[in-house]
Design an enzyme around this catalytic site. Structure first.
Site, PDB file in Angstrom:
ATOM      1  N   SER A 262      64.019  29.090  39.446  1.00  0.00           N
ATOM      2  CA  SER A 262      64.804  29.603  40.568  1.00  0.00           C
ATOM      3  C   SER A 262      65.504  28.464  41.287  1.00  0.00           C
ATOM      4  O   SER A 262      65.125  27.303  41.180  1.00  0.00           O
ATOM      5  CB  SER A 262      63.879  30.304  41.553  1.00  0.00           C
ATOM      6  OG  SER A 262      63.062  29.336  42.170  1.00  0.00           O
ATOM      7  N   LYS A 263      66.541  28.869  42.015  1.00  0.00           N
ATOM      8  CA  LYS A 263      67.338  27.924  42.787  1.00  0.00           C
ATOM      9  C   LYS A 263      66.480  27.144  43.773  1.00  0.00           C
ATOM     10  O   LYS A 263      66.771  26.002  44.085  1.00  0.00           O
ATOM     11  CB  LYS A 263      68.371  28.718  43.592  1.00  0.00           C
ATOM     12  CG  LYS A 263      69.759  28.652  43.043  1.00  0.00           C
ATOM     13  CD  LYS A 263      70.708  29.251  44.050  1.00  0.00           C
ATOM     14  CE  LYS A 263      71.897  29.833  43.328  1.00  0.00           C
ATOM     15  NZ  LYS A 263      72.673  30.725  44.113  1.00  0.00           N
TER      16      LYS A 263
END
Ligand code: GLU
Length: 428
Positions: A255-256
């Site tokens: 994930s970011k």
């Protein structure tokens, strides 16, 4: 009849940037096509108008070109089965929906949002899975015609028959059986007239003669719906290969929040495309040994779908850095010198004083000490700029009256030694 040579596609939705997981999907499709003499197609899936981002397609294509994943058919270059942008294929989806409506495999649904919310809440309260209750399937053809004439908003749904089993064959995950009682009457045409991903994806994979659907594991739950659609049209189902998830080192989904996920970010950080491709290729695949260094052509030679793992692949940034250093050192000095020149121009430190010969000398001196080209000007700026300060204390301590004289005579001796050295080298 499905073509003799494989035809595969990368089918991204243009969200504004190319996700690192998307690059892996594109790469595996590309490698498979090149290995088997097949075709690699780029198709833009832009039917979700709410998520439309200006310039996203251009950005995606330029990132793919940068990484060397050149496609055989797709936007910009065309091909026999175009257009390759879904928003330019709306008529095709409409015609195919008509066929499903005629054969009773799909039906119009006029339910309001309020009714659907009420239905969902009731199912939730009873702990049931939320599925559409086929309310509108009971409408007579006359009632449907009337509502259409009155201009009522509608969607078109797939008519999933209860109590059946759907078989999905997947090269990576094996055979999976789904129960149709768990499959919703999927919307195929939305109220804005656009097709959903499911309909457009299946119609296009068929019309573009795709033989192998290679995509991320997150699409596996949609696959039984797709198989039902292929069957509803009476079409041959392609071979499926769902690629394992990409994970953060703590095994959560990549994930970011835990790091960069856009390919552009890695490019901007100075990763070499060779290193990024090499690294991505190993996220979920290996050739059956512990080899780690590959060039693209070597990946093509070694790649096979049956060596892709089922389990999630951990994104290990240290390994990417290591591969970057390896690929950097494997480059010729002149190539490195030109990369260094580009970097100096980018950071605005390049001047005409830096000949190619000088830059090559710098890279020879530095290449074993850095992992990135940009570290050369960062760590050894003295090659490119005269010092603009000095250590006051050091000067006070070490600078004596005779220091200038000593330095001058040392410099002369060095020059003489250099002349001798050159003469000796000529004799050798
Ligand atoms: N448009 C889907 C995506 O954005 C494609 C999934 C597929 O390959 O079927 O990933």
């Amino acid at each position: 009849m499905i073509s003799e040579f494989p035809r595969v596609r990368f089918a991204p939705s243009p969200t504004g940037y190319l996700h690192i997981g998307g690059l892996r999907t594109a790469l595996y499709n590309y490698l498979f096509a090149k290995k088997t003499g097949g075709k690699f197609i780029l198709r833009i899936e832009d039917t979700d108008r709410a998520r439309f981002v200006e310039g996203a397609v251009e950005n995606l294509i330029s990132t793919m070109n940068w990484s060397g994943l050149h496609y055989d058919e797709g936007p910009g270059i065309g091909g026999e089965y175009g257009p390759y942008i879904q928003s330019e294929r709306l008529e095709i989806y409409k015609e195919h929906t008509e066929k499903l409506l005629e054969s009773g495999k799909a039906y119009y649904c006029f339910c309001s949002k309020e009714r659907l919310d009420f239905l969902r809440d009731g199912q939730k309260a009873k702990g049931e899975q939320s599925v559409y209750d086929k309310h509108c399937l009971k409408l007579t053809p006359e009632e449907v015609a009337e509502k259409l004439k009155d201009g009522l908003p509608y969607v078109v749904r797939m008519n999933v028959v209860a109590n059946q089993r759907v078989h999905v064959k997947d090269i990576i995950r094996g055979n999976i059986d789904f129960d149709t009682n768990t499959i919703d009457d999927q919307v195929l045409i939305k109220s804005d007239g656009f097709p959903t991903y499911h309909l457009a994806n299946v119609v296009d994979d068929h019309l573009m003669k795709i033989t192998h659907t290679i995509r991320g594991e997150e699409w596996l739950p949609s696959t039984p719906k797709h198989v039902l659609l292929y069957q509803a049209f009476g079409w041959e189902v392609p071979v499926f290969a769902h690629l394992p998830l990409l994970l953060n080192p703590d095994r959560s989904k990549l994930s970011k929040r835990q790091g960069d996920v856009a390919v552009e970010d890695y490019r901007a950080k100075g990763y070499l495309k060779e290193a990024l491709i090499n690294f991505i290729a190993l996220l979920g695949w290996n050739a059956g040994d512990d080899r780690e260094f590959y060039y693209m052509n070597e990946l093509v030679d070694s790649f096979s779908l049956d060596r892709i793992n089922k389990s999630g692949a951990v994104f290990n940034l240290e390994k990417l850095d290591w591969l970057n250093a390896e690929h950097l050192r494997a480059k010729s000095d002149s190539e490195l010198a030109s990369l260094l020149k580009e970097e100096l121009i980018t950071i605005g430190e390049y001047s005409d004083d830096f000949s190619d010969e000088l830059l090559e000398k710098v890279v020879v001196a530095m290449k074993e000490r850095v992992k990135f080209i940009k570290e050369i000007p960062q760590n050894a700026g003295y090659f490119f700029a005269k010092p603009d300060s000095y250590d006051e204390k050091g000067i006070q301590k070490g600078w004596k009256e005779d220091t200038p004289g000593l330095l001058t005579s040392y410099m002369q001796k060095l020059k003489v030694s250099l002349i001798h050295l050159k003469k000796i080298m000529k004799l050798l």
